[in-house]
Design a protein around this motif. Sequence first.
Motif, PDB file in Angstrom:
ATOM      1  N   LEU A 168       1.050  -0.945   0.305  1.00  0.00           N
ATOM      2  CA  LEU A 168       0.339   0.336  -0.363  1.00  0.00           C
ATOM      3  C   LEU A 168       0.658   0.953   0.477  1.00  0.00           C
ATOM      4  CD1 LEU A 168      -2.608   1.698   0.018  1.00  0.00           C
ATOM      5  CD2 LEU A 168      -2.766   0.998   3.091  1.00  0.00           C
ATOM      6  N   LEU A 169       1.661   1.438   0.903  1.00  0.00           N
ATOM      7  CA  LEU A 169       3.080   2.484   0.597  1.00  0.00           C
ATOM      8  C   LEU A 169       3.518   2.919   0.098  1.00  0.00           C
ATOM      9  CD1 LEU A 169       3.661   4.806   2.780  1.00  0.00           C
ATOM     10  CD2 LEU A 169       5.896   3.272   3.536  1.00  0.00           C
ATOM     11  N   TRP A 170       4.358   1.494  -1.212  1.00  0.00           N
ATOM     12  CA  TRP A 170       4.716   1.545  -2.126  1.00  0.00           C
ATOM     13  C   TRP A 170       4.448   2.283  -2.632  1.00  0.00           C
ATOM     14  CZ3 TRP A 170       5.758   0.907  -7.082  1.00  0.00           C
ATOM     15  CH2 TRP A 170       7.239   0.376  -7.352  1.00  0.00           C
ATOM     16  N   ASN A 171       2.746   1.713  -3.619  1.00  0.00           N
ATOM     17  CA  ASN A 171       1.827   2.116  -4.434  1.00  0.00           C
ATOM     18  C   ASN A 171       1.921   3.447  -4.128  1.00  0.00           C
ATOM     19  OD1 ASN A 171       1.510  -0.066  -5.833  1.00  0.00           O
ATOM     20  ND2 ASN A 171       0.547  -1.447  -4.519  1.00  0.00           N
ATOM     21  N   VAL A 172       1.527   4.622  -2.859  1.00  0.00           N
ATOM     22  CA  VAL A 172       0.804   5.768  -2.946  1.00  0.00           C
ATOM     23  C   VAL A 172       1.936   7.158  -3.199  1.00  0.00           C
ATOM     24  CG1 VAL A 172       0.118   6.947  -0.876  1.00  0.00           C
ATOM     25  CG2 VAL A 172      -1.164   4.886  -1.370  1.00  0.00           C
ATOM     26  N   VAL A 173       3.011   5.710  -2.786  1.00  0.00           N
ATOM     27  CA  VAL A 173       4.361   6.811  -2.627  1.00  0.00           C
ATOM     28  C   VAL A 173       4.889   7.033  -4.360  1.00  0.00           C
ATOM     29  CG1 VAL A 173       6.653   7.088  -3.075  1.00  0.00           C
ATOM     30  CG2 VAL A 173       5.694   6.530  -0.437  1.00  0.00           C
ATOM     31  N   ASP A 174       4.738   5.509  -5.207  1.00  0.00           N
ATOM     32  CA  ASP A 174       4.245   5.798  -6.720  1.00  0.00           C
ATOM     33  C   ASP A 174       3.560   6.897  -7.561  1.00  0.00           C
ATOM     34  OD1 ASP A 174       6.136   4.029  -9.176  1.00  0.00           O
ATOM     35  OD2 ASP A 174       3.678   4.139  -9.368  1.00  0.00           O
ATOM     36  N   GLY A 175       2.639   6.485  -7.160  1.00  0.00           N
ATOM     37  CA  GLY A 175       1.269   7.670  -7.730  1.00  0.00           C
ATOM     38  C   GLY A 175       2.220   8.847  -7.547  1.00  0.00           C
ATOM     39  N   LEU A 176       2.100   9.188  -6.036  1.00  0.00           N
ATOM     40  CA  LEU A 176       2.514  10.430  -5.836  1.00  0.00           C
ATOM     41  C   LEU A 176       3.526  11.269  -6.794  1.00  0.00           C
ATOM     42  CD1 LEU A 176       1.827  11.091  -2.071  1.00  0.00           C
ATOM     43  CD2 LEU A 176       0.387  11.672  -3.750  1.00  0.00           C
ATOM     44  N   LEU A 177       4.558  10.268  -6.729  1.00  0.00           N
ATOM     45  CA  LEU A 177       5.688  10.214  -8.027  1.00  0.00           C
ATOM     46  C   LEU A 177       5.103  10.721  -8.930  1.00  0.00           C
ATOM     47  CD1 LEU A 177       8.547   8.459  -5.761  1.00  0.00           C
ATOM     48  CD2 LEU A 177       8.200  10.674  -5.839  1.00  0.00           C
ATOM     49  N   ARG A 178       4.944  10.245  -9.417  1.00  0.00           N
ATOM     50  CA  ARG A 178       4.296  10.312 -10.942  1.00  0.00           C
ATOM     51  C   ARG A 178       3.366  11.449 -10.884  1.00  0.00           C
ATOM     52  NH1 ARG A 178       1.120   5.811 -10.502  1.00  0.00           N
ATOM     53  NH2 ARG A 178       1.961   4.505 -10.872  1.00  0.00           N
ATOM     54  N   VAL A 179       2.581  12.562 -10.032  1.00  0.00           N
ATOM     55  CA  VAL A 179       1.942  13.248 -10.567  1.00  0.00           C
ATOM     56  C   VAL A 179       2.734  14.431 -10.446  1.00  0.00           C
ATOM     57  CG1 VAL A 179       0.050  14.921  -9.053  1.00  0.00           C
ATOM     58  CG2 VAL A 179      -0.456  12.615  -9.840  1.00  0.00           C
ATOM     59  N   GLY A 180       4.002  13.831  -9.725  1.00  0.00           N
ATOM     60  CA  GLY A 180       4.386  15.352  -9.592  1.00  0.00           C
ATOM     61  C   GLY A 180       5.843  14.825 -10.746  1.00  0.00           C
ATOM     62  N   VAL A 181       5.550  14.394 -11.379  1.00  0.00           N
ATOM     63  CA  VAL A 181       6.955  14.093 -12.774  1.00  0.00           C
ATOM     64  C   VAL A 181       6.109  14.709 -13.290  1.00  0.00           C
ATOM     65  CG1 VAL A 181       8.141  12.701 -14.349  1.00  0.00           C
ATOM     66  CG2 VAL A 181       8.493  11.972 -11.759  1.00  0.00           C
ATOM     67  N   PHE A 182       4.692  14.613 -14.068  1.00  0.00           N
ATOM     68  CA  PHE A 182       3.586  15.412 -14.865  1.00  0.00           C
ATOM     69  C   PHE A 182       3.678  16.558 -14.033  1.00  0.00           C
ATOM     70  CE2 PHE A 182      -0.480  16.095 -16.210  1.00  0.00           C
ATOM     71  CZ  PHE A 182      -0.432  15.676 -17.405  1.00  0.00           C
ATOM     72  N   VAL A 183       3.884  16.956 -13.311  1.00  0.00           N
ATOM     73  CA  VAL A 183       3.634  18.207 -13.203  1.00  0.00           C
ATOM     74  C   VAL A 183       4.926  19.471 -14.335  1.00  0.00           C
ATOM     75  CG1 VAL A 183       3.436  19.885 -11.370  1.00  0.00           C
ATOM     76  CG2 VAL A 183       1.941  18.124 -11.247  1.00  0.00           C
ATOM     77  N   LEU A 184       5.781  18.580 -12.888  1.00  0.00           N
ATOM     78  CA  LEU A 184       6.838  18.894 -13.367  1.00  0.00           C
ATOM     79  C   LEU A 184       7.241  18.899 -14.554  1.00  0.00           C
ATOM     80  CD1 LEU A 184       9.682  20.309 -12.560  1.00  0.00           C
ATOM     81  CD2 LEU A 184      10.694  18.421 -12.386  1.00  0.00           C
ATOM     82  N   TYR A 185       7.360  18.279 -15.633  1.00  0.00           N
ATOM     83  CA  TYR A 185       7.029  18.316 -17.262  1.00  0.00           C
ATOM     84  C   TYR A 185       6.626  18.498 -17.754  1.00  0.00           C
ATOM     85  CZ  TYR A 185       6.591  16.241 -21.674  1.00  0.00           C
ATOM     86  OH  TYR A 185       6.340  15.629 -23.317  1.00  0.00           O
ATOM     87  N   LEU A 186       4.574  19.358 -17.628  1.00  0.00           N
ATOM     88  CA  LEU A 186       4.097  20.167 -17.634  1.00  0.00           C
ATOM     89  C   LEU A 186       4.629  21.290 -17.994  1.00  0.00           C
ATOM     90  CD1 LEU A 186       0.354  19.136 -17.693  1.00  0.00           C
ATOM     91  CD2 LEU A 186       1.823  18.600 -19.396  1.00  0.00           C
ATOM     92  N   TRP A 187       5.371  21.822 -16.646  1.00  0.00           N
ATOM     93  CA  TRP A 187       5.559  23.102 -16.544  1.00  0.00           C
ATOM     94  C   TRP A 187       6.871  23.111 -16.862  1.00  0.00           C
ATOM     95  CZ3 TRP A 187      10.273  24.910 -14.149  1.00  0.00           C
ATOM     96  CH2 TRP A 187      10.065  26.343 -14.230  1.00  0.00           C
TER      97      TRP A 187
END
Length: 471
Positions: A278-297
């Motif tokens: 559970l913790l692994w998937n949550v951290v992975d999902g948050l990192l994925r969103v963070g990478v996506f936001v940084l990429y768009l910016w």
Amino acid sequence: MAERKGDLARAFTEDGALKTHVGGQALIEGIMMRGKHNWSVAVREPNGGIYVEEHDLPGPKGGADWLRWPLVRGCRAMVESLVLGYKALEIAALHAFGEEEPDEHARQPRAAGEPVPPPAAPGEPTPRSMVAGEPAPPSIAPVDGPAGDGGSSADSRNEGAGDERPSAGAKSGSAGGGNEGTVPSQPLSTSPSFSWKDDFGRPDTMIDALGAQRALEVVEEPEPRSEKKSFMDEEVEFGKREMAVSMALGLVLGVVLFIAAPAYLTNLVVGEYDSNTLLWNVVDGLLRVGVFVLYLWLIGRMSDIKRMFGYHGAEHKAIHCYEHGLPLTPENARSFPRLHVRCGTAFLIMVMIIAIFVYTVTPINGLIELWGVPDGAPKLLLVILARILLMPVIAGVSYEITVKWAGSRPENPLVKVVLWPGMQMQYLTTNEPDDGQIECAIAAMERVLERERAEEKRAVAGASGRASAAA
């Protein structure tokens, strides 16, 4: 900040009453709009005009009703969007960067005083002077007319040309003379000073008298002019290879940035996947969103992408204008917010959020135990492969929530909560457009609406005909 809150509130509260299904995509100097029956592309060309092209939607036919099933229709929509997006980008690149045809006389530099030939007619051979050291052609046609009859030969050449030959130094203007762009020959001379008896050994005098050309010429077919054609034309190869390569590299980059890299970082931070799933998937999902936001910016700082995000905002404004029942004009569309509740950006964010839940409930740990996958790289590769294979399932679930449920109930408080992350992302993916960009959005949307009105009239006429026949 107040302006952003105002835009967000307006996007939720000022949603028009017409609730259109028309959606779009920002392109290179243009916009693609998609309706029920067709899709169209409007591109701003280098000369300032707007190029518009439309095509029918493929759509499932006949016994393909299963493609409309829940979850399946989301996967189909994702694949169709990728295919249409590729084709629309190809059209946009063809017309946004297409240069105007240069002037015929300016294509090759000419020496001072060299005569400028007139443009050759389509399909007419283009003469070229042979350069020094170039091998001679296999055969050279002899001068027309029997030897010993210079007068008749010269007359026949003049009749075929349809005009007198220009004098030395004059500009060649005859399209049929066959000597454009070469050293002009002297005019035909029939003065009494020439005679076969006295001048047979004087080649220059004989050449002038017979009207023959002094320079050896090779006649070759002109290269066909490149014309702007639709991607549907099989002969057009402009940019197709480059577009295919860029699309393939884009898919690889997407897998590396949004799947492999977050998974690798999560493995470093949390540990092995099966140690705390559970913790692994949550951290992975948050990192994925963070990478996506940084990429768009980051890409939003590029000038070309800024222009594209402006077209994205123009697309939203045009749809808002139509949904409010106003005439599609830049003045009317300009007053609406650049955010929209049915934007695809919200769909992408929903995909990333739902992925956390799908990955968590997927029994990857069972596969690890069943196959005895060792720790380290093998286990991480299995997790990454499972994420790639589960993408269609995630897309199907996200489509049902974002498009089918939330998209038709924007006034629902729960919908506002669900769509809030995606609406915030639109501040990165849209810019305030200028009137020229809004004009492109309107041109593409009008072509889709015209087709839908025509289909409605055809359906009404068909129903009336069937009713009359039944009566």
